[in-house]
Design an enzyme around this catalytic site. Structure first.
Site, PDB file in Angstrom:
ATOM      1  N   ARG A   1       0.865  -1.178   0.000  1.00  0.00           N
ATOM      2  CA  ARG A   1       0.000   0.000   0.000  1.00  0.00           C
ATOM      3  C   ARG A   1       0.901   1.228   0.000  1.00  0.00           C
ATOM      4  O   ARG A   1       1.350   1.666   1.050  1.00  0.00           O
ATOM      5  CB  ARG A   1      -0.891  -0.027   1.259  1.00  0.00           C
TER       6      ARG A   1
ATOM      7  N   HIS B   1      -3.215   4.858   4.543  1.00  0.00           N
ATOM      8  CA  HIS B   1      -4.424   4.031   4.652  1.00  0.00           C
ATOM      9  C   HIS B   1      -5.632   4.799   4.114  1.00  0.00           C
ATOM     10  O   HIS B   1      -6.430   4.281   3.350  1.00  0.00           O
ATOM     11  CB  HIS B   1      -4.649   3.631   6.107  1.00  0.00           C
TER      12      HIS B   1
ATOM     13  N   TYR C   1       4.882   5.816  10.945  1.00  0.00           N
ATOM     14  CA  TYR C   1       5.132   4.396  11.255  1.00  0.00           C
ATOM     15  C   TYR C   1       5.964   3.637  10.223  1.00  0.00           C
ATOM     16  O   TYR C   1       6.207   2.455  10.379  1.00  0.00           O
ATOM     17  CB  TYR C   1       3.819   3.662  11.517  1.00  0.00           C
TER      18      TYR C   1
END
Lengths: 325, 394
Positions: free
Chosen positions: B281, B285, B294
């Protein structure tokens, strides 16, 4: 005292609880390094390690069941469900297991110390899967305590009390206030008792009652009513289960009128429970029917959110209806 | 030999555990980064028209994603989710299906939706939750759905479509339809109880469903290694007693081939099958997320080199099916088309107030009619406070 928003106050409460008792652990989806999607658990993993603050796989039923197991062993899990809308996969673990642990075992086992923290409510353009207020489902289940704070100072004191509570607690956090609500919060450890309502304003004509994010809405309505000479008593219920019948009844006996506001749909909502109890307790003191200003009996919408919400204008109208009955 | 426990019995006489990593499933790769095939690999049967339609869909959603994320940043829509890096997985799989095979998606499958023929206007109407949105403005952006093109409307709670897909496919079988259902979900959703329930039900009741796991490395901030142990998701299919295959999700030929085979197998044997696509990805998100908190830029850069669209473009050029210059002009035109459609959709009115109450039940219950009348009276009294609906009813 320090200025904190609600997330900082919750973070501060978790920090103090984890420092005080090494049985307190925080976990949930994205809760570890990232600090949770709203960052309520920021820095806790850095401070207390991965064993006490950690990410879980994406499984609400797993999170709830895991929390039940940890609490049964004597620890104090503070488990986060990322949105209250996603608590339903955990419904069985919470309603059938968490709630009945002590009762079904004749007090051989219990899950006291367990807290489910979960952001609830609308006002963030989230549509029906990011805006629900599922409190009434849980209020129907004996064995759970249900708490909803309205501001940072309350969030901290109530959360610390919840973690220290010998019964399991569901702690619904009004997410639209996470950053919007800022106030003075003591940096010390303190608790606010569960099950006790707070009378925010004395008045004589009508009692206006809500909890959580709806408090600022009823306050706005009350201000409009006061400008017209209507004297309102304002109550924040703070805990839905147990709820403070005495404080509410005492107020209604004085004012003779009650307006209850909540964001969840009207039918079967907790306002119905309050209205029913207060009608019985205060029947001869009531001057008008108890008014409920609630969400419509539809899923929480997106485009027409404003129309759905039990806002200050609808509350103001209800106050006038109540007083002019 | 089988026994009533449905387990194969072979006997040993010394105690030994089977490792959780004992089953390692290889990843199918057909197309290399430079657009040539891996030695020994064979391209799937793919005609020029289908290949170009696949490419168009990928290009469309790449530009749509880029444009709509910008629109979200400008405050024109409230929320958006990109599928950057996963275009081949959803377009390639959708292309291998029949137009009447049901698609049950999670929320990052705009590629499959586009391939099926969801129009630019339909995308925009949903994203702006206006009165032309098929979902009547009730759900957040990217919760698409259309009965006409067999695309079940998206629900936000994770993994709920998995057991539903099993049931849908089982019903297709009972009805004697020669169609299957494809069910998309992320590796994170594979942690939900619904995943277990859905796969187990499908396996036991022999539902012709294709489970398509988009393993893209992250569930919001949680990396796959904090999501599950063992060899990915594909091996779980084997655990549930179904066939499984793992593919490079950035290799559209591999995805297409695997899905084609899965569809044939599911229909012929009336059995579920699991495909695990391994991609990354590349974006956040959602528009509410910031991956810099992160994961490292270096990690992202590494995967950026693995671009599914450029890989496919190079293959198409090698086939003599695509002219790079014409392609560039086309993508510029598409960008303009998207921008124009955005401006139109943004000005379309929101759904009328009656749509608050419609579809809760087939026919509104009396209480709802009463609440609607009360609400109208209230809005008439305070029209300024409800500008979206005030003045739009009698």
């Amino acid at each position: 005292m320090a200025k904190m928003n609600m997330l900082q106050a919750i973070n501060n409460a978790l920090d103090l609880a984890m420092a005080k008792d090494d049985g307190v652990v925080c976990f949930g989806e994205d809760v570890g390094h990232f600090g949770g999607v709203f960052r309520a658990t920021s820095k806790l993993q850095e401070k207390y390690g991965k064993a006490r603050c950690f990410n879980t796989p994406l499984t609400e039923q797993g999170i709830a069941g895991f929390a039940n197991g940890m609490a049964a062993q004597g620890m104090k899990p503070v488990a986060e469900i990322q949105f209250a809308d996603y608590i339903f996969p955990a419904f069985d673990q919470i309603v059938n297991e968490t709630a009945k642990f002590r009762y079904r075992s004749g007090n051989e086992f219990n899950v006291g110390g367990l807290v489910f923290r979960t952001p609830y409510g609308g006002g963030i353009a989230g549509g029906h899967y990011h805006s629900q207020s599922p409190e009434a489902y849980f209020a129907h289940t004996p064995g759970l305590k249900i708490v909803v704070p309205r501001d940072p100072a309350q969030a901290k004191g109530l959360l610390l009390a919840a973690i220290n509570c010998p019964d399991p607690v569901i702690f619904f956090e009004p997410k639209k206030l996470y950053r919007a609500s800022v106030g003075e919060v003591s940096e010390e450890y303190y608790e606010i008792p569960l099950g006790k309502a707070e009378v925010l304003q004395q008045g004589k004509d009508v009692t206006v009652l809500a909890w959580g994010a709806q408090m600022e809405i009823i306050q706005k309505a009350v201000d409009m009513a006061q400008a017209e000479g209507i004297s309102c008593e304002v109550i924040d219920l703070r805990s839905i289960q147990p709820w403070d019948v005495d404080t509410v009844a005492e107020s209604v006996m004085k004012t003779g009128r009650l307006v209850i506001n909540h964001e969840a749909p009207l039918t079967g909502g907790f306002a119905a429970e309050i209205a029913s109890t207060i009608q019985k307790k205060c029947f001869l003191h009531l001057e008008s029917p108890i008014e409920r200003v609630c969400g419509l009996d539809i899923p929480y919408p997106l485009a027409l959110e404003k129309e759905y919400v039990p806002d200050h204008l609808k509350t103001y109208e209800a106050i006038k209806r109540s007083v002019n009955f | 030999m089988t026994n009533p426990n449905n387990a194969t019995i072979s006997t040993v006489h010394t105690a030994e555990f089977t490792s959780g990593h004992a089953l390692q499933i290889p990843t199918l790769r057909i197309l290399q980064d430079d657009g040539s095939l891996y030695p020994g690999a064979e391209a799937p049967q793919l005609d020029k028209a289908t290949a170009l339609k696949m490419y168009d869909s990928m290009q469309f959603i790449r530009i749509l994603d880029e444009r709509m994320l910008a629109a979200q940043r400008q405050g024109r829509i409230s929320f958006y989710m990109q599928c950057l890096g996963e275009e081949a997985a959803t377009v390639g799989s959708a292309a291998a299906l029949d137009d009447k095979d049901m698609i049950m998606a999670q929320y990052r499958e705009q590629g499959a939706l586009r391939y099926r023929g969801f129009s630019l206007e339909q995308f925009m109407n949903q994203l702006f939750s206006n009165e032309k949105d098929l979902g009547k403005g009730r759900q957040m952006p990217v919760h698409y759905g259309s009965k006409d093109i067999y695309y079940m409307t998206i629900s936000s709670p994770l993994g709920t479509q998995i057991p539903q897909a099993s049931g849908y496919a089982y019903a297709q079988k009972l009805r004697g339809l020669k169609n299957t259902t494809i069910c998309y979900f992320g590796e994170g959703a594979a942690s939900e109880g619904d995943f277990h329930a859905g796969l187990n039900m499908a396996a036991v009741h022999k539902a012709p469903v294709i489970f398509f796991c988009r393993n893209n490395g992250y569930a919001i901030s949680t990396p796959a290694n904090e999501q599950f142990k063992g060899d990915g998701i594909a091996c779980r299919g084997v655990g549930y007693g179904m066939k499984a295959i793992r593919v490079d999700g950035a290799d559209i030929l591999a995805v297409y081939k695997a899905t084609q085979m899965a569809r044939d197998y599911a229909l012929e044997h009336e059995e579920p099958i699991l495909i695990e696509s391994i991609a990354y990805r590349l974006g956040a998100h959602s528009s509410s997320d910031d991956p810099s908190g992160y994961r490292s830029k270096e990690e992202e850069e590494l995967w950026r080199k693995n671009d599914p669209i450029s890989r496919f473009r190079l293959w198409l050029v090698k086939q003599g099916w695509l002219d790079e210059e014409a392609d560039k002009a086309k993508s510029d035109a598409l960008r303009q088309e998207i921008l124009d459609a955005l401006k139109v959709a943004e000005k379309v009115a929101k759904p009328g107030i009656e749509h608050l109450m419609s579809d809760v039940y087939e026919t509104p219950i009396p209480l709802l009619n009463e609440q609607l009348e009360e609400l109208k009276a209230h809005i008439r009294k305070y029209p300024d406070a409800y500008p979206v609906t005030a003045g739009r009813f009698e």
